[in-house]
Motif scaffolding. Structure first.
Motif, short mmCIF file in Angstrom:
data_model
loop_
_atom_site.label_atom_id
_atom_site.label_comp_id
_atom_site.label_asym_id
_atom_site.label_seq_id
_atom_site.Cartn_x
_atom_site.Cartn_y
_atom_site.Cartn_z
N THR A 788 0.85 -1.19 0.00
CA THR A 788 0.00 0.00 0.00
C THR A 788 0.89 1.24 0.00
O THR A 788 1.83 1.32 0.79
CB THR A 788 -0.90 0.01 1.24
OG1 THR A 788 -1.73 -1.16 1.21
CG2 THR A 788 -1.79 1.24 1.25
N ALA A 789 0.60 2.17 -0.92
CA ALA A 789 1.38 3.39 -0.99
C ALA A 789 1.12 4.24 0.25
O ALA A 789 0.10 4.08 0.92
CB ALA A 789 1.03 4.17 -2.25
N PRO A 790 2.06 5.16 0.59
CA PRO A 790 1.86 6.02 1.76
C PRO A 790 0.55 6.79 1.67
O PRO A 790 0.08 7.14 0.59
CB PRO A 790 3.08 6.95 1.72
CG PRO A 790 4.10 6.21 0.94
CD PRO A 790 3.36 5.41 -0.06
N GLU A 791 -0.04 7.03 2.82
CA GLU A 791 -1.29 7.78 2.88
C GLU A 791 -1.14 9.14 2.21
O GLU A 791 -0.13 9.83 2.41
CB GLU A 791 -1.72 7.96 4.34
CG GLU A 791 -3.08 8.62 4.49
CD GLU A 791 -3.51 8.72 5.94
OE1 GLU A 791 -4.52 9.38 6.20
OE2 GLU A 791 -2.82 8.13 6.81
N LEU A 853 -11.17 -8.99 -6.79
CA LEU A 853 -11.18 -8.86 -5.33
C LEU A 853 -11.51 -7.44 -4.87
O LEU A 853 -12.19 -7.26 -3.86
CB LEU A 853 -9.82 -9.31 -4.77
CG LEU A 853 -9.59 -10.83 -4.89
CD1 LEU A 853 -8.12 -11.15 -4.75
CD2 LEU A 853 -10.40 -11.56 -3.84
N ILE A 854 -11.01 -6.45 -5.58
CA ILE A 854 -11.31 -5.06 -5.18
C ILE A 854 -12.48 -4.49 -5.97
O ILE A 854 -12.77 -3.29 -5.89
CB ILE A 854 -10.06 -4.16 -5.35
CG1 ILE A 854 -9.61 -4.12 -6.82
CG2 ILE A 854 -8.93 -4.60 -4.44
CD1 ILE A 854 -8.50 -3.11 -7.07
N GLU A 855 -13.15 -5.39 -6.76
CA GLU A 855 -14.32 -4.99 -7.56
C GLU A 855 -13.98 -3.77 -8.41
O GLU A 855 -14.64 -2.73 -8.33
CB GLU A 855 -15.52 -4.72 -6.65
CG GLU A 855 -15.97 -5.95 -5.88
CD GLU A 855 -17.16 -5.67 -4.98
OE1 GLU A 855 -17.71 -4.54 -5.06
OE2 GLU A 855 -17.54 -6.56 -4.21
N GLY A 856 -12.94 -3.97 -9.21
CA GLY A 856 -12.45 -2.84 -9.99
C GLY A 856 -12.45 -3.06 -11.47
O GLY A 856 -12.86 -4.12 -11.98
N ILE A 875 -7.64 -5.06 0.06
CA ILE A 875 -6.30 -4.94 -0.51
C ILE A 875 -5.41 -6.11 -0.08
O ILE A 875 -4.68 -6.68 -0.92
CB ILE A 875 -5.67 -3.59 -0.12
CG1 ILE A 875 -6.38 -2.45 -0.87
CG2 ILE A 875 -4.18 -3.56 -0.46
CD1 ILE A 875 -5.89 -1.07 -0.49
N PRO A 876 -5.40 -6.55 1.19
CA PRO A 876 -4.54 -7.69 1.56
C PRO A 876 -4.86 -8.94 0.74
O PRO A 876 -3.95 -9.66 0.31
CB PRO A 876 -4.85 -7.90 3.05
CG PRO A 876 -5.28 -6.55 3.52
CD PRO A 876 -6.05 -5.96 2.39
#
Length: 891
Positions: A788-791, A853-856, A875-876
Motif C-alpha cells: 500500500t502506498a503512503p497515505e 477482489l477489489i471490484e475494480g 487490498i490484503p
C-alpha cells in the motif's frame, strides 16, 4: 441535349400547360424527420397532407435532391448518385390520371422543334399497379401503347406512400428500351438495366393507415382522399444520359468534365480497365458536386447531422484523389469546375463561390491533418502488433481510427498492406453495423405519422393572421379559434393553458432567429398571459396563453398587447444582430456569412462561417466597428420588393429560410447592412445601445459563434466587470491599471511555489521508492514489491511511483504492485521490468488477478497496467492473489 436544356424544356412545357413554375427549395429539408430534401414533391408535402391550402391548382419544378442512404455504393456502380435533380409536375385536386399521362407522353415524344425530347414512342414501356385497369386503358387510349408494352406490378414496385400514415396511391412508371446490347428482352419486369425508368407518375388518391411492421405493403387503406392529386418525378440525370447517347450518368455533361480534370491531375485514365480507379473517379465526381450544392445551401462540415454527411462526402472525395496518387489539394480545382458546370442552372453558386470554395478547401486541409494524426495512431498500433508478433490489425482498432479520427477503412487497408499486416475487416464491419443499427433505431424512434393539422388548416382557410406589430403594440382582434392539444374548444377558463388564434395580432411569432413577444390578451370577460407565439405554415399565428382571469370564447373581441419593454429589448437585439453580422463581414471579409442566429431582449448569438478562433484583437475590433455603427446613428430602413430586386441591392438571405414572392428588406446605413428579414427593428442604430461581445467559440469545423449583450444588458455587464476590477484592485492594493502586472507577478510566484512543491514531492516519492524497493521479496525468482502506498499518495502519482520502484530493482526480473486506498476507491498500478517481461510476465495479465477482489476495472500492456476498485478493505486479499498469480506465471 445538354442537361440545362433538359431542365428548361421541362419547365417550359408545363408552364405552357398552365402550371406555376416553383423554384427549387433548399437541400436543407424543412421536414424534421429527414436531413435533406430527398424528393421533388417534398416542398409540396403540406399541400398533399392537407396541412395547408395550395396557392395554385397545378405546379412544376426541378428540385435539388440529396440522398445518402447508398453512399457506400456511389462509384462502385454507375447507377448511384447522392445529388440529383428531380423534375416534376403536380396537381392539387385539378387534373388526374388522364392529364398526367397526356402531359408526360407529349413531352417525351414530341419533336425537338416542338419543345419535346424527341424519344422514339416505340421504345417506351410503362408499368401500372396490378389492379389499376383505368391507368392501363388510358395509356392505350392517350398514348396508343399496345397492351404488350404495358406491364402490371405489385405494391412493392407500383404503389406509393410516404412510409407513414398519410396520402398514398398507385403509380405508373415510364421506361425506355436502351436496346439488346444492354440486356434481355421482356420489358421492365425482365431487366431494368436495359429498360431504364425515366419518369414515375403517382396517382395520389387514398389515405393509408399505420403499418403493422410485417412488410412494405403492410398498411390498411382507410379510404379515398378528399381530392385526387398528382405527383410525378422525372430523373433529369437519367434522361440526360439517354439523350446524350452515353452509357451512364457519369458520362454526361455535368460529371464527365470533373473526371477529366482528375485524369489530368492523377495521370491515370478513366475507363482504362482498372475498376478501383474508376470507382475513385466516380466518387470524386459525385461527391464534389454534392458537396458544392450542400455548401451552397448553407451546410457546413461538422460531426453530426447534415454537417457530418457533408464532411463525409468531401473527405471521401479527397481520399479517393489520394488513392489515385494526387497529393496536392484538389478542392479548389474541383469546386471551380463544379461551379462552371452547375451555375447556368444555379447562378448563386457563382455569386457565392468565394465562400463555398473556402469551406471546401478548409475541410480538405483539416482532413489532411487528420490523415497525418491517424497515420501516427496507426503506426503506434502497428508497432505494438509487431512486438507481439501479431499480423492482423484488430477490427476495433480500424473502427477507432474510422470513428474518432475520420480515417477511411480503405486507407487503413492500404497502410496495413504496406506494413505487412492484414485487417480484421469482419470485426470492423460488425462494429460499423452496430453503429448504423443504433443510428437507424434512433431515426426510427424520431419518425412517425404527421400531426393532425386539419383544424389549423380550417382556420388558415379563413385567411392568414394579419400581423400589425410593425406599427403598433396594441391591436383589437377577434378570437378566431381556441384549441386544446390541437382540438377546437368553444371556451377556456381561468388556469387553463390553451392555443388561441386571432384574426389580427401585434405579437411577433418566433422566426428568423428572433424569440416570440411577451404580452397579454384582454377581453370583456377574461385576461391571459402570452407564453409563446408560433406560426403554422408561415401564415397562421398561434398564441400559447395561460388564462389568468375569467374565460375566453370563440368569436369574442379582445385587445392583444405587446409588453413594451420586451419589444424594445427585442428590437435592440435583432438590429444588433444585423450590426454584428455587418461588422463581422467588414472585419473578416464577405465570406464570414451568418449561418444561424438567435436573439431575445438583451442577448444575441450569431453563427458564421469561419475556420479559426478570433484573436483578442479581432474581437476588440469587431466590438469597435459594431459600436461605432451604433454611435453614427445610422438610419434603419425597411423596404419591400421581389427577390430579384433584393438580390440586386445585395441583400443577404439566410440559409434554410423560406421567402415569399414579396420579401422584406432591412437596410442599416444604406448598403453597409442589407438583409432579408421579417423581424422587428429599431428606427436608428443609436437606439440599439451598447454592444458587448461576451463570448466567441467553435460550434463545428468551419463554423464559429459570437455572443453579445445588447442595450441595458450590455451596460449591466460592463458595470459588473467594472465592479469586479475595483474589488480585485482593492484586494491587491493596487490601482486598476496596475492589475495586469500585479497578477502576472503573483502567477510567477505561484508557479515557482508549485515547482518547488513538485520537487519536494518527487524527493519524498524517491525516498518512498527506495524503501519499497528495499523490501522486495523473492517469488519464484522474481522480485515482488506488493504494498500500500503512503497515505495521501494521489492516483496520478501512483504510476510514477510504481515505475520508479521498478527501476530500482536492477536487472533481476521484477514486479511492482501498489495500491492507494481512499474512502471509496482503490487506485492501483502494476509494473513489470524488462527482466520480468523476458520471463513471460505481463502487467495487464497480473492485474486481472487483482480486479475481482477489489471490484475494480482497469488494464494495460505488458510493462504497465492501472485501474481502480471500490473495496479498499480487500487490498490484503488482492496482494495474496497477485502473489499466487505470479507463482503460477513465473513457475
Amino acid at each position: 441535349m445538354q442537361t440545362h436544356e433538359i431542365r428548361r424544356r421541362f419547365l417550359d412545357h408545363f408552364e405552357r400547360a398552365g402550371h406555376t413554375v416553383v423554384p427549387s427549395a433548399s437541400l436543407i429539408s424543412q421536414d424534421a424527420t429527414v436531413l435533406f430534401t430527398i424528393a421533388g414533391m417534398a416542398p409540396f408535402k403540406p399541400y398533399f397532407l392537407g396541412q395547408s391550402t395550395p396557392p395554385f391548382p397545378r405546379a412544376t419544378s426541378v428540385q435539388k435532391c440529396v440522398r445518402t442512404g447508398d453512399i457506400d455504393n456511389v462509384g462502385v456502380t454507375t447507377r448511384h448518385n447522392t445529388f440529383f435533380q428531380m423534375a416534376g409536375n403536380f396537381s392539387f385536386g385539378d387534373y388526374f390520371k388522364a392529364g398526367a399521362i397526356e402531359h408526360a407522353w407529349t413531352l417525351l415524344t414530341s419533336s425537338l422543334a416542338d419543345g419535346g425530347y424527341g424519344l422514339d414512342p416505340d421504345r417506351l414501356w410503362v408499368t401500372v399497379y396490378e389492379s389499376d385497369d383505368e391507368a392501363e386503358r388510358l395509356w392505350q387510349e392517350i398514348a396508343g401503347l399496345p397492351a404488350e408494352r404495358i406491364q402490371r406490378r405489385g405494391m412493392a414496385d407500383n404503389f406509393w406512400s410516404m412510409g407513414v400514415p398519410g396520402p398514398c396511391g398507385p403509380c405508373s412508371e415510364i421506361y425506355y428500351d436502351r436496346g439488346p446490347e444492354y440486356g434481355i428482352e421482356g420489358g421492365p419486369v425482365a431487366d431494368e438495366d436495359r429498360y431504364l425508368e425515366v419518369w414515375n407518375l403517382v396517382f395520389m388518391q387514398d389515405m393509408r393507415g399505420e403499418s403493422d411492421g410485417s412488410g412494405k405493403g403492410d398498411f390498411p387503406i382507410l379510404g379515398p382522399l378528399p381530392q385526387q392529386n398528382i405527383d410525378t418525378g422525372l430523373g433529369v440525370e437519367r434522361l440526360a444520359f439517354l439523350l446524350q447517347g452515353v452509357d451512364n450518368v457519369y458520362e454526361t455533361d455535368l460529371l464527365r468534365p470533373i473526371i477529366a480534370s482528375m485524369e489530368q491531375l492523377s495521370g491515370k485514365k478513366y475507363g482504362g480497365g482498372d475498376h478501383q480507379a474508376d470507382v475513385r473517379f466516380r466518387v470524386i465526381a459525385d461527391h464534389s458536386r454534392s458537396g458544392m450544392m450542400l455548401i451552397g445551401d448553407g451546410v457546413t462540415p461538422g460531426n453530426e447531422g447534415r454537417g457530418y454527411v457533408l464532411r463525409r462526402l468531401l473527405r471521401r472525395a479527397v481520399r479517393s484523389a489520394r488513392l489515385l496518387g494526387v497529393t496536392e489539394p484538389v478542392m479548389p480545382t474541383l469546386m471551380s469546375i463544379v461551379r462552371d458546370l452547375m451555375s447556368p442552372s444555379y447562378p448563386e453558386l457563382a455569386t457565392d463561390y468565394e465562400r463555398i470554395e473556402k469551406v471546401a478547401a478548409t475541410e480538405e486541409k483539416a482532413f489532411l491533418r487528420t490523415i497525418a494524426s491517424g497515420s501516427k495512431l496507426f503506426d503506434v498500433a502497428a508497432a505494438d502488433l509487431a512486438t507481439q508478433h501479431v499480423t492482423t490489425l484488430p477490427g476495433a482498432t480500424a473502427f477507432t481510427l474510422h470513428d474518432t479520427q475520420g480515417f477511411p477503412i480503405d486507407l487503413t487497408l492500404e497502410m496495413a498492406a504496406e506494413a505487412g499486416l492484414t485487417v480484421d475487416v469482419a470485426g470492423f464491419e460488425r462494429l460499423m453495423k452496430e453503429q448504423k443499427d443504433r443510428a437507424r433505431a434512433d431515426a426510427k424512434a424520431r419518425k412517425g405519422g404527421f400531426a393532425d393539422l386539419s383544424e389549423y388548416r380550417r382556420l388558415l382557410d379563413q385567411g392568414a393572421t394579419e400581423f400589425t406589430g410593425y406599427s403598433e403594440l396594441q391591436t383589437e382582434a377577434r378570437i378566431r379559434g381556441l384549441l386544446r392539444d390541437g382540438v377546437p374548444v368553444p371556451a377556456a377558463h381561468e388556469g387553463e393553458e390553451i392555443e388561441l388564434v386571432l384574426d389580427r395580432t401585434p405579437l411577433y411569432a418566433e422566426s428568423g432567429g428572433q424569440d416570440s413577444d411577451a404580452g397579454t390578451i384582454v377581453g370583456a370577460h377574461g385576461a391571459a398571459e402570452v407564453l409563446d407565439v408560433q406560426k403554422v405554415d408561415r401564415k397562421l399565428v398561434v398564441h400559447r396563453v395561460r388564462i389568468t382571469d375569467g374565460e375566453f370564447t370563440t368569436g369574442a373581441q379582445v385587445l392583444a398587447k405587446v409588453d413594451p419593454e420586451w419589444r424594445l429589448g427585442a428590437r435592440q437585439a435583432h438590429s444588433g444582430t444585423h450590426v454584428v453580422h455587418a461588422a463581422l463581414r467588414q472585419v473578416l471579409g464577405p465570406e464570414a456569412l451568418q449561418s444561424g442566429s438567435y436573439n431575445k431582449p438583451g442577448y444575441l448569438r450569431l453563427d458564421f462561417a469561419w475556420d479559426q478562433a478570433l484573436s483578442a484583437a479581432t474581437r476588440s475590433e469587431l466590438e469597435e466597428v459594431a459600436n461605432r455603427a451604433v454611435r453614427q446613428d445610422l438610419p434603419v430602413r425597411v423596404l419591400y420588393g421581389s427577390m430579384q430586386e433584393a438580390q440586386a441591392m445585395g441583400a443577404i438571405a439566410l440559409f434554410g429560410e423560406t421567402y415569399d414572392d414579396t420579401v422584406r428588406i432591412v437596410e442599416i446605413g444604406g448598403p453597409w447592412s442589407v438583409e432579408l428579414c421579417g423581424g422587428t427593428h429599431v428606427e436608428h442604430s443609436s437606439q440599439i445601445g451598447p454592444v458587448a461581445i461576451t463570448a466567441e467559440s467553435s460550434v463545428g469545423s468551419g463554423l464559429r459563434r459570437v455572443e453579445a449583450a445588447v442595450g441595458i444588458e450590455a451596460f449591466h455587464r460592463l458595470v459588473a466587470e467594472r465592479t469586479l476590477v475595483s474589488q480585485l484592485a482593492s484586494t491587491l492594493k493596487v490601482q486598476p491599471a496596475e492589475l495586469p502586472g500585479r497578477i502576472e507577478t503573483l502567477l510567477d510566484k505561484l508557479k515557482s511555489a508549485e515547482k518547488e512543491l513538485a520537487g519536494l514531492r518527487a524527493a519524498a516519492l524517491g525516498n518512498v521508492a527506495g524503501t519499497l524497493a528495499g523490501g522486495a521479496i523473492d517469488v519464484a525468482g522474481v522480485a515482488l514489491v506488493a504494498a500500500t502506498a503512503p497515505e495521501g499518495t494521489a492516483a496520478g502519482d501512483l504510476r510514477t511511483l510504481a515505475s520508479d520502484v521498478r527501476g530500482r530493482l536492477g536487472d533481476r526480473p521484477g514486479v511492482v504492485a501498489l495500491f492507494a486506498p481512499a474512502h471509496a476507491s482503490v487506485p492501483f498500478a502494476v509494473a513489470v521490468n524488462q527482466g520480468g517481461i523476458a520471463r513471460g510476465l505481463a502487467a495487464g495479465e497480473l492485474a486481472k488477478a487483482v480486479l475481482p477482489l477489489i471490484e475494480g476495472r482497469g488494464g494495460g500492456k505488458k510493462d504497465l497496467a492501472q485501474g481502480a476498485g471500490t473495496r479498499p478493505d480487500r487490498i490484503p486479499e488482492a496482494i495474496d492473489a497477485l502473489r499466487a498469480a505470479l507463482l503460477t506465471a513465473a513457475g
